[in-house]
Design a protein around this motif. Structure first.
Motif, PDB file in Angstrom:
ATOM      1  N   ARG B 299       0.828  -1.186   0.000  1.00  0.00           N
ATOM      2  CA  ARG B 299       0.000   0.000   0.000  1.00  0.00           C
ATOM      3  C   ARG B 299       0.871   1.247   0.000  1.00  0.00           C
ATOM      4  O   ARG B 299       0.639   2.189  -0.746  1.00  0.00           O
ATOM      5  CB  ARG B 299      -0.884  -0.025   1.258  1.00  0.00           C
ATOM      6  N   ARG B 323      -7.177   2.853  -6.700  1.00  0.00           N
ATOM      7  CA  ARG B 323      -8.114   2.510  -5.635  1.00  0.00           C
ATOM      8  C   ARG B 323      -7.615   3.056  -4.295  1.00  0.00           C
ATOM      9  O   ARG B 323      -8.379   3.613  -3.511  1.00  0.00           O
ATOM     10  CB  ARG B 323      -8.275   0.990  -5.569  1.00  0.00           C
ATOM     11  N   ILE B 324      -6.307   2.865  -4.057  1.00  0.00           N
ATOM     12  CA  ILE B 324      -5.756   3.330  -2.776  1.00  0.00           C
ATOM     13  C   ILE B 324      -5.865   4.845  -2.673  1.00  0.00           C
ATOM     14  O   ILE B 324      -6.285   5.391  -1.641  1.00  0.00           O
ATOM     15  CB  ILE B 324      -4.288   2.869  -2.645  1.00  0.00           C
ATOM     16  N   ARG B 326      -7.971   6.789  -4.215  1.00  0.00           N
ATOM     17  CA  ARG B 326      -9.368   7.206  -4.128  1.00  0.00           C
ATOM     18  C   ARG B 326      -9.894   7.009  -2.703  1.00  0.00           C
ATOM     19  O   ARG B 326     -10.587   7.843  -2.154  1.00  0.00           O
ATOM     20  CB  ARG B 326     -10.205   6.399  -5.117  1.00  0.00           C
ATOM     21  N   ARG B 327      -9.528   5.858  -2.120  1.00  0.00           N
ATOM     22  CA  ARG B 327     -10.035   5.583  -0.774  1.00  0.00           C
ATOM     23  C   ARG B 327      -9.485   6.586   0.235  1.00  0.00           C
ATOM     24  O   ARG B 327     -10.136   6.915   1.209  1.00  0.00           O
ATOM     25  CB  ARG B 327      -9.677   4.153  -0.358  1.00  0.00           C
ATOM     26  N   ALA B 328      -8.286   7.109  -0.036  1.00  0.00           N
ATOM     27  CA  ALA B 328      -7.721   8.109   0.874  1.00  0.00           C
ATOM     28  C   ALA B 328      -8.255   9.499   0.556  1.00  0.00           C
ATOM     29  O   ALA B 328      -7.847  10.482   1.184  1.00  0.00           O
ATOM     30  CB  ALA B 328      -6.197   8.086   0.769  1.00  0.00           C
TER      31      ALA B 328
END
Lengths: 309, 401
Positions: B299, B323-324, B326-328
């Protein structure tokens, strides 16, 4: 002794014992030189759960499912050992100890709790086999060796063991050069394009085949003894690999014959009337041979390399 | 039934056996640790198999002398003698011949065991009338154990444990660093021998409960289990003792709770379960911990690379990176950076430049060695040093909007 008595009662167990001894001693030479001698010990422990599970699934004592079960158990053991070694950074000996004792315990447990009382499958049988019972009742004398009808009723362990011996022998002869080079100098073997890892794996597989076949016929104690004692004794006789393999075969055959004869007739000579365990006696004789070699063998001492603490 | 057994409600004998098994487990776990650290775990396999001829011979001798062949104390003394001979043979073979230790172990193990089997068949054919029951020593059996046997086992376990407590300091030193121990003037050879003597004692005491084939498991599995939990030698010893004791206690209880459950295999399997749990769940070395560490690292790498790409206005194709981010909350669903994302990206790029300067500068040599592309520069340099570096770099120039 006359042929009428010898051929039916002693010839087949003797031959099976000799074949099993030689089939284990041949790969044992390389295992001893590569310091993997205890692989035979581990294999003969881990095949027990495989054999028991195969028996419980098929419900019968038959050769092929049991061989498959044993092979499956051996593969599982190798995978587990590697896993533990890598993940825990545990030394190989300890990783092996964890796996083979646990698998053996598991085999014993399911053997005890499941109902196997109707068939001849128990821990004692797995440990020291049943060499004496592999008799050939249809033989009437030496002439039976040429009698098709009688030959059909040979104990099935004999042809199986003979085939195993041929496979082991073929493996040793065909791969002799790469085996020899890789055993003594792995780095050099790699530069010559020998795939040493595959070769090492092949050696373990051949050892497993020999162990499983012999295990079925003669029990695990002979398997362990024959993997180690004749090659170790031979190692004390000579510096050349060719001679060592020859010596080990001679020692294995000698141990099988003297052990079998002493077990069968020794107690009679001493005034007893019951035979003792042939498997145990063969293992004992291989130990006697090793002891003699360790005391008087021409190449017994360590030269050059310093001893390891 | 199992609860009764676990709570020691199955009568006097069973309780005594459980206590004996617990003491034995602790003793085996602790002794095994020293063997394990000394990398000689499998020597115990040879020692335990070498007990069999002693058991057989002791039985024969006691019968010939007109006594009761099954006297446990007599059998155990016999087994100790033959295990000792086996150990001497093993040492002699490795010391005086060119054979390696593993070959010597295998030879002693198989030959002594084979000879023991011969003796067992001799006993079977002796005219004593009834089965000697010596097969129980192969795999252990506590069913129908006599009161006196249970006492012998409980006392034996306690004595071994006491001996270990006395010898623990020199043994730890030798197991951990034999050369240092030698330099300190410790008699390493004699301590090694004492260690083997303790292994022998554990084996002999465990013969009746665990059996000679599986006793080696009690010496090997607990230390390997303990090794997953800690990196410190003295803690390995303690945890290993605890694992061994627990396995002995729970194993005996389970096997007493139902007929047909052989004690030895159950104890071994209980310790294997403890081992499997450790393999999966232990912090640091366990499988789960390794997996979590790997995911976290992955990550971090993706985050860093994603931020640098954002800062330099490069498109990101890697879906995990997107994805990482966006999630943050650093990019929108279409891959365009949010305000927070722009800020973080600019900082990441600036940090990268700061590292570059720091690594080129001899003054920051020690800090620069810690550079791995993931570490925040604030964690290795002080504010003043960073401000100094920033003066080198100068103000923002040409960072794309």
């Amino acid at each position: 002794m006359s042929g009428e008595e010898f051929v039916p009662l002693s010839l087949t167990p003797l031959l099976i014992g000799i074949f099993a001894a030689v089939a284990c001693a041949l790969p044992g030479n390389f295992l001893v030189l590569r310091r993997q001698a205890l692989i035979g010990d581990a294999i003969s422990h881990v095949v027990l759960p495989g054999i028991v599970v195969a028996f419980l699934i098929t419900g019968a004592i038959s050769a092929w499912p049991m061989m498959l079960g044993a092979a499956g158990a051996a593969v599982l053991a190798v995978v587990l050992i590697e896993l533990i070694r890598r993940m825990g950074k545990i030394e190989p000996g300890a990783a092996m100890g964890v796996v083979f004792t646990s698998m053996f315990a598991f085999g014993v447990l399911i053997l005890e709790v499941s109902d196997t009382s109707t068939v001849h499958l128990d821990v004692e049988h797995a440990l020291y086999g049943n060499l004496e019972s592999l008799i050939w009742l249809d033989a009437t004398g030496w002439a039976s060796l040429f009698d098709i009808d009688a030959l059909r009723y040979l104990p099935p362990e004999l042809p199986r063991m003979a085939v195993t011996l041929v496979v082991v022998l073929a493996f040793t002869l065909v791969l002799w050069r790469p085996l020899k080079i890789a055993t003594f100098d792995e780095g050099f073997a790699q530069t010559m394009g020998i795939r040493t890892e595959a070769l090492g794996m092949g050696l373990v597989i051949i050892a497993a085949i020999a162990a499983v076949a012999a295990f079925d016929a003669v029990g695990s104690i002979i398997v362990i003894a024959m993997f180690i004692c004749p090659p170790a004794a031979a190692r004390l006789m000579t510096d050349s690999l060719e001679a060592q393999v020859m010596w080990s075969v001679i020692f294995a055959i000698t141990a099988a014959i003297t052990g079998y004869v002493l077990a069968g007739y020794g107690p009679l000579w001493l005034g007893g009337n019951d035979a003792v365990s042939a498997a145990g006696m063969i293992a004992t004789m291989s130990g006697v041979i090793l002891a003699l070699a360790a005391l008087f063998g021409p190449r017994r001492s360590r030269t050059g390399a310093p001893s390891e603490a | 039934m199992l609860w009764d057994a676990l709570l020691l409600q199955l009568g006097y004998n069973a309780t005594l056996v459980a206590v004996g098994a617990t003491l034995l487990g602790i003793a085996a776990g602790v002794t095994g640790t020293f063997l394990f650290l000394r990398k000689r775990a499998l020597v115990s396999d040879a020692i335990s198999h070498a007990t069999l001829p002693g058991v057989g011979l002791a039985f024969i001798v006691m019968v010939l002398l007109g006594g009761e062949g099954r006297n446990l104390l007599g059998l155990l003394i016999g087994s100790a003698i033959s295990a000792g001979i086996g150990l001497l043979c093993l040492n002699w073979l490795t010391r005086n011949t060119r054979l390696a230790e593993d070959a010597a172990i295998g030879a002693v193990l198989s030959v002594f065991f084979g000879f023991g089997i011969v003796l067992l068949t001799v006993i079977q054919s002796m005219s004593i009338g009834r089965q000697a029951g010596l097969e129980g020593f192969l795999l252990g059996s506590t069913a129908g154990m006599l009161w006196s046997d249970a006492v012998v086992i409980a006392i034996g376990g306690a004595v071994v444990l006491a001996l270990i407590t006395l010898l623990r300091r020199p043994m730890t030193m030798v197991a951990f660093d034999p050369e240092y121990a030698m330099a300190q003037g410790l008699p390493v050879n004699r301590i090694d021998l004492a260690m083997m003597g303790l292994v022998m004692a554990v084996t002999v005491v465990g013969l009746k409960i665990v059996g000679l084939i599986l006793i080696v498991a009690l010496l090997i599995i607990p230390p390997v289990t303990a090794r997953f939990w800690t990196e410190r030698a003295e803690r390995v010893v303690l945890i290993s003792g605890a694992v061994g004791g627990l396995a002995g206690y729970v194993g005996v209880a389970i096997s007493a709770s139902a007929p047909n459950l052989p004690t030895g295999p159950i104890i071994v399997l209980v310790s294997f379960v403890l081992f499997a749990i450790s393999l999966l769940l232990a912090p640091g070395r366990g499988a789960l911990a390794v997996l979590i560490r790997h995911l976290r690292f992955q990550r971090q790498v993706h985050m860093r690379q994603g931020l640098l790409a954002l800062a330099q206005g490069q498109p990101i194709y890697e879906s995990l990176t997107l994805r990482i981010l966006r999630r943050a909350g650093l990019v929108r669903a279409d891959g365009v950076a949010t305000d927070a994302g722009k800020g973080r990206a600019a900082k990441a790029l600036r940090d990268e430049k700061r590292w570059e300067v720091a690594r080129a500068d001899q003054a920051h040599e020690a800090a620069a060695q810690l550079y791995d592309g993931l570490r925040d520069i604030e964690t290795v340099l002080t504010q003043d040093q960073i401000a100094d570096i920033d003066r080198h770099i100068g103000g923002p120039q040409g960072i794309p909007a």
